[in-house]
Design an enzyme around this catalytic site. Structure first.
Site, PDB file in Angstrom:
ATOM      1  N   GLU A 114       0.833  -1.220   0.000  1.00 57.63           N
ATOM      2  CA  GLU A 114       0.000   0.000   0.000  1.00 57.63           C
ATOM      3  C   GLU A 114       0.860   1.260   0.000  1.00 57.63           C
ATOM      4  O   GLU A 114       0.552   2.226  -0.686  1.00 57.63           O
ATOM      5  CB  GLU A 114      -0.945  -0.011   1.218  1.00 57.63           C
ATOM      6  CG  GLU A 114      -2.047  -1.041   1.082  1.00 57.63           C
ATOM      7  CD  GLU A 114      -2.929  -1.125   2.329  1.00 57.63           C
ATOM      8  OE1 GLU A 114      -2.367  -1.278   3.430  1.00 57.63           O
ATOM      9  OE2 GLU A 114      -4.156  -1.033   2.199  1.00 57.63           O
ATOM     10  N   GLU A 134      -3.913  -9.581   3.482  1.00 56.76           N
ATOM     11  CA  GLU A 134      -4.696  -9.376   4.699  1.00 56.76           C
ATOM     12  C   GLU A 134      -5.823 -10.393   4.860  1.00 56.76           C
ATOM     13  O   GLU A 134      -6.205 -10.746   5.972  1.00 56.76           O
ATOM     14  CB  GLU A 134      -5.277  -7.951   4.734  1.00 56.76           C
ATOM     15  CG  GLU A 134      -4.258  -6.860   5.014  1.00 56.76           C
ATOM     16  CD  GLU A 134      -3.520  -6.357   3.782  1.00 56.76           C
ATOM     17  OE1 GLU A 134      -3.610  -6.999   2.704  1.00 56.76           O
ATOM     18  OE2 GLU A 134      -2.848  -5.321   3.896  1.00 56.76           O
TER      19      GLU A 134
END
Ligand code: COA
Length: 261
Positions: A114, A134
């Site tokens: 990210e 995740e």
């Protein structure tokens, strides 16, 4: 101690920020996040710095994500104090006028992927690995992964990566447009990033910042407002000395020498 977890080096107008937590594959804990934000601010505020590079220490990882141990025992309310600082970094990076290059030298997973997505340009070494894993932790990307990845690589590929939590190598990242260039070794990555940074350092600073901000607006504004922003930014460059220099250099058939004002 905290300072050493993130290194800050300035050479020839290029600031290199290195996450230095090799034993944890450069995972971002709260101390690292706090220092990282301070260093981005320092880089933006120092007029002698023109370009920022972010990378990870060692040969294994760029950033392996948020520190997973910080997630343990949190609920929907208390997790905000962990993700909040990541959000602050991303928001500050997108507001910066100086270009940020990600030199991805190994694993860029979760919050690391990210963070690379927030950078303006991504170069990688052949051993780089990207992913938003995740889902394997029972959660989802929380710092813009579901927003920035689809915009960069398209909805279908982003959904596959996020829903399966799969990992891709550098060549695949290049193929889908997640990175701009791949280098055969870490040394070549370093050299390639430096070459790009040197090139950007020579660009007129005000115009560079305005170009970056105008591109960024595509994410925030409707088309007509974005076009209006671009027009205003374009006109603004005509009040700079660099614009005079750029035009004069063209007419005099020489290279421009920009002063970033
Ligand atoms: N948070 C906290 N610690 C991390 C971490 C993370 N995101 N990623 C790696 N580490 C730690 C490991 O716990 C291990 O610590 P230890 O030596 O004290 O046990 C050390 O870094 C090395 O990791 P290890 O898993 O032993 O190395 P590996 O080469 O087998 O695998 C990874 C490397 C990066 C593939 C693997 O560590 C991994 O999958 N990390 C988590 C990635 C992730 O889910 N990121 C998203 C978080 S939001």
């Amino acid at each position: 101690m905290t300072e050493d977890l993130v290194l800050f080096d300035v050479r020839n107008a290029i600031a290199t920020i290195t996450i230095n937590r090799q034993d944890k594959y450069n995972a971002l804990n709260l101390s690292v996040k706090k220092t990282l934000l301070a260093m981005f601010k320092q880089a933006e505020e120092d007029p002698s710095i023109r370009v920022v590079v972010i990378t990870g220490a060692g040969e294994k990882a760029f950033i392996s994500g948020s520190d997973i141990t910080d997630f343990v025992g949190r609920d929907s309310k208390t997790i905000r104090s962990v993700v909040g600082p990541s959000r602050d970094i991303a928001e500050y990076m997108t507001s910066m006028t100086k270009p940020i290059i990600a030199a991805v030298n190994g694993y860029a997973l979760g919050g690391g992927c990210e963070l690379a997505l927030v950078c303006d340009i991504r170069y990688a070494s052949i051993n780089a690995r990207f992913g938003l894993p995740e889902i394997h932790l029972g959660t989802i990307p929380g710092n813009g992964g579901t927003v920035r990845l689809p915009r960069l690589v398209g909805l279908g590929i982003a959904k596959e990566l996020i829903l399966t939590g799969g990992r891709i190598d550098a060549e695949e990242a290049l193929r889908i447009g997640l990175v701009n260039k791949v280098f055969n070794s870490q040394d070549e990555l370093r050299e390639g990033v430096l070459e790009l940074a040197r090139k950007l350092c020579k660009m007129p600073g005000v115009a560079l910042g305005l170009a970056k901000q105008s591109i960024q607006k595509a994410w925030q504004l409707p088309l007509n407002e974005h076009l209006a922003f671009e027009l205003k930014a374009f006109c603004q460059t005509f009040d700079t000395e660099d614009k005079e220099e750029g035009l004069a250099a063209f007419l005099e058939k020489r290279k421009p020498e920009f002063k970033h004002k």
